[in-house]
Design an enzyme around this catalytic site. Sequence first.
Site, PDB file in Angstrom:
ATOM      1  N   ARG A 196       0.847  -1.197   0.000  1.00  0.00           N
ATOM      2  CA  ARG A 196       0.000   0.000   0.000  1.00  0.00           C
ATOM      3  C   ARG A 196       0.879   1.242   0.000  1.00  0.00           C
ATOM      4  NH1 ARG A 196      -5.454  -1.948   3.116  1.00  0.00           N
ATOM      5  NH2 ARG A 196      -5.455  -3.936   2.029  1.00  0.00           N
ATOM      6  N   GLU A 198       0.372   4.396   0.689  1.00  0.00           N
ATOM      7  CA  GLU A 198       0.036   5.602   1.462  1.00  0.00           C
ATOM      8  C   GLU A 198       1.221   6.112   2.266  1.00  0.00           C
ATOM      9  OE1 GLU A 198      -2.823   3.241   2.660  1.00  0.00           O
ATOM     10  OE2 GLU A 198      -4.159   3.914   1.066  1.00  0.00           O
ATOM     11  N   ARG A 204       0.833   2.278  13.362  1.00  0.00           N
ATOM     12  CA  ARG A 204       0.019   1.105  12.989  1.00  0.00           C
ATOM     13  C   ARG A 204      -0.001   0.788  11.507  1.00  0.00           C
ATOM     14  NH1 ARG A 204      -2.517   5.319  14.233  1.00  0.00           N
ATOM     15  NH2 ARG A 204      -4.084   5.444  12.599  1.00  0.00           N
ATOM     16  N   HIS A 205       0.706   1.575  10.693  1.00  0.00           N
ATOM     17  CA  HIS A 205       0.682   1.356   9.246  1.00  0.00           C
ATOM     18  C   HIS A 205       2.047   0.994   8.689  1.00  0.00           C
ATOM     19  CE1 HIS A 205      -3.070   3.743   9.574  1.00  0.00           C
ATOM     20  NE2 HIS A 205      -3.466   2.920   8.614  1.00  0.00           N
ATOM     21  N   GLU A 339      -8.039  -1.833  14.858  1.00  0.00           N
ATOM     22  CA  GLU A 339      -8.659  -2.690  13.840  1.00  0.00           C
ATOM     23  C   GLU A 339      -7.643  -3.734  13.408  1.00  0.00           C
ATOM     24  OE1 GLU A 339     -10.071  -0.862  10.048  1.00  0.00           O
ATOM     25  OE2 GLU A 339      -9.221  -2.705   9.229  1.00  0.00           O
ATOM     26  N   SER A 342     -10.888  -6.853   8.612  1.00  0.00           N
ATOM     27  CA  SER A 342     -12.174  -6.400   8.093  1.00  0.00           C
ATOM     28  C   SER A 342     -12.646  -7.384   7.034  1.00  0.00           C
ATOM     29  CB  SER A 342     -12.074  -4.979   7.544  1.00  0.00           C
ATOM     30  OG  SER A 342     -11.328  -4.976   6.368  1.00  0.00           O
ATOM     31  N   ARG A 390      -0.838  -6.380  12.810  1.00  0.00           N
ATOM     32  CA  ARG A 390      -1.799  -5.739  13.730  1.00  0.00           C
ATOM     33  C   ARG A 390      -2.222  -6.717  14.829  1.00  0.00           C
ATOM     34  NH1 ARG A 390      -5.134  -1.424  11.514  1.00  0.00           N
ATOM     35  NH2 ARG A 390      -3.716  -0.083  10.347  1.00  0.00           N
TER      36      ARG A 390
HETATM   37  P1  AMO Z   1      -8.357  -3.815   4.820  1.00  0.00           P
HETATM   38  O1  AMO Z   1      -7.870  -2.750   3.906  1.00  0.00           O
HETATM   39  O2  AMO Z   1      -9.190  -3.375   5.991  1.00  0.00           O
HETATM   40  O3  AMO Z   1      -9.288  -4.850   4.037  1.00  0.00           O
HETATM   41  O4  AMO Z   1      -7.143  -4.685   5.314  1.00  0.00           O
HETATM   42  C1  AMO Z   1      -7.343  -5.830   6.122  1.00  0.00           C
HETATM   43  C2  AMO Z   1      -6.492  -5.760   7.371  1.00  0.00           C
HETATM   44  O5  AMO Z   1      -5.123  -5.671   7.027  1.00  0.00           O
HETATM   45  C3  AMO Z   1      -4.406  -4.879   7.926  1.00  0.00           C
HETATM   46  N1  AMO Z   1      -3.813  -3.745   7.217  1.00  0.00           N
HETATM   47  C4  AMO Z   1      -2.638  -3.153   7.522  1.00  0.00           C
HETATM   48  N2  AMO Z   1      -1.736  -3.398   8.489  1.00  0.00           N
HETATM   49  C5  AMO Z   1      -0.640  -2.619   8.550  1.00  0.00           C
HETATM   50  N3  AMO Z   1      -0.394  -1.601   7.694  1.00  0.00           N
HETATM   51  C6  AMO Z   1      -1.273  -1.308   6.715  1.00  0.00           C
HETATM   52  N4  AMO Z   1      -1.007  -0.304   5.866  1.00  0.00           N
HETATM   53  C7  AMO Z   1      -2.452  -2.105   6.587  1.00  0.00           C
HETATM   54  N5  AMO Z   1      -3.491  -2.115   5.747  1.00  0.00           N
HETATM   55  C8  AMO Z   1      -4.305  -3.107   6.132  1.00  0.00           C
HETATM   56  C9  AMO Z   1      -5.423  -4.389   8.966  1.00  0.00           C
HETATM   57  C10 AMO Z   1      -6.727  -4.521   8.230  1.00  0.00           C
HETATM   58  O6  AMO Z   1      -7.821  -4.709   9.098  1.00  0.00           O
HETATM   59  N6  AMO Z   1      -9.776  -6.721   1.009  1.00  0.00           N
HETATM   60  C11 AMO Z   1     -10.117  -6.318   2.350  1.00  0.00           C
HETATM   61  C12 AMO Z   1     -10.355  -7.490   3.268  1.00  0.00           C
HETATM   62  C13 AMO Z   1     -11.583  -8.297   2.946  1.00  0.00           C
HETATM   63  O7  AMO Z   1     -12.691  -7.710   2.862  1.00  0.00           O
HETATM   64  O8  AMO Z   1     -11.457  -9.535   2.783  1.00  0.00           O
HETATM   65  C14 AMO Z   1      -8.984  -5.454   2.873  1.00  0.00           C
HETATM   66  O9  AMO Z   1      -7.904  -5.388   2.331  1.00  0.00           O
HETATM   67  O10 AMO Z   1      -5.382  -5.279  10.057  1.00  0.00           O
END
Ligand code: AMO
Length: 416
Positions: A196, A198, A204-205, A339, A342, A390
């Site tokens: 990702r 961003e 947390r990211h 979180e 999801s 997470r």
């Molecule tokens: P989402 O974008 O909520 O959902 O991602 C799912 C879970 O992945 C973790 N997560 C991250 N952890 C650390 N850094 C990040 N940048 C990051 N982005 C996401 C979180 C998050 O809850 N396709 C959907 C899932 C689905 O519906 O099956 C999805 O990607 O714990």
Amino acid sequence: MEEVVGWVNAKRKLGGIIFIELIPRSSLKPLTVVVKRDNSGLWEVAKKLKLGSAIRVKGEKVSGGISKRGEEFKPSEIVEVACPSESIPVDPLLKAGVTLDTLIRYRYLMLRNPKVRAVFKIRALLLKYAREYLESEGFLEVNTPKLCGAGAEGGAEVFELDYFGRKAYLAQSPQLYKQMLMAGLPKVYEITPYFRAEKHHTTRHLNESWGIDAEMGFIRGVDDVMRLLEGLISYILGELSKKAKEELNALGVEVEPPVIPFKRVTYDEVLKLLKEEGLVLRWGEDLTHEAERKLGEIMKEKGYELYFIINYPWEAKPFYIMKEGRLSKSFDLDYKGLEIASGGQREHRFNELIKNMREKGLNVEDFGFYLEAFKYGMPPHGGFGLGVERLLMSLLNLSNVREAILFPRDIQRLIP
Ligand code: AMO
């Protein structure tokens, strides 16, 4: 006679004795190798050992020996297998303390520290137990492409790269592929990196994080998916509490297998609870970090560490989630105010899916390869993405998600 291998972490000479603090290859407990001045030749070898030397020691463990620190080992042979060419830049046992930067910069050395080691042992076990559980539920492990020809599924920025003169993207999640698989293999999971783009500066990211993704077909509703996720979490925590006692102890963490079913709280209830605490959110917006944290405190007071937030407004969710009026058949799973996952039920009806895409302002043509899979008997389906780092962060009370991944990728870090 036993043999231990590891690194010299400290050395002290007291009169006619050299105490070598040895960090063994894989255990969490340092050993003290006690060398006495005699004619065996060991003294000369021990004298020359440097901090950080990798050694192989034959001998035996001594109970009730003279060393006050760690288990004692009486050597009959010491071989230095690698001598450091420079003095070691960090103290892996943290006697002097270490910053997050140093921890990451010298991760490979810090892995000699019992706490750091414990985190990564627990990480490996977590993945093992996740596999065990999902396999026992009849899910098949799959691997989908990380180099993708189509853009974002929405909600996150993607990394773009050149693919033989064409634009390609690093997968932000296996979402589209795991859904396509529902047309032929309706119970799959994947343990996978998410990329990702961003520019986050948070605790947390990550820009490369790992997810445990599952997708199941022929569901009757979103509850089927939540039951799978809570079963998975409860199995992982249960197994860890039984089989990772030493690691959890090293980190000072107590884990209780959570009670099933997890608490479910609706988005509307969340807004109400937050308002009572003076935090007002606009209906429809995703929960801010502050809101998540505050909710964590409220739920903790009520006795819940793990809870689903259900019935999210559709506007806060991606196009593939099934609509239910203004709401959606989706959920987040939060753990101690963070979180960790999801998911939801997906829109499996071709025409509705196209409508959803248009409503989210997506270009339907870009998703042709995905949409095609919905034409030939796509069953009702749903799934989730669970963030590995997470989950570890909440479970182990880590203050930064970067502590849960060996070589974190964030806006500043592309090496090591
Ligand atoms: P989402 O974008 O909520 O959902 O991602 C799912 C879970 O992945 C973790 N997560 C991250 N952890 C650390 N850094 C990040 N940048 C990051 N982005 C996401 C979180 C998050 O809850 N396709 C959907 C899932 C689905 O519906 O099956 C999805 O990607 O714990």
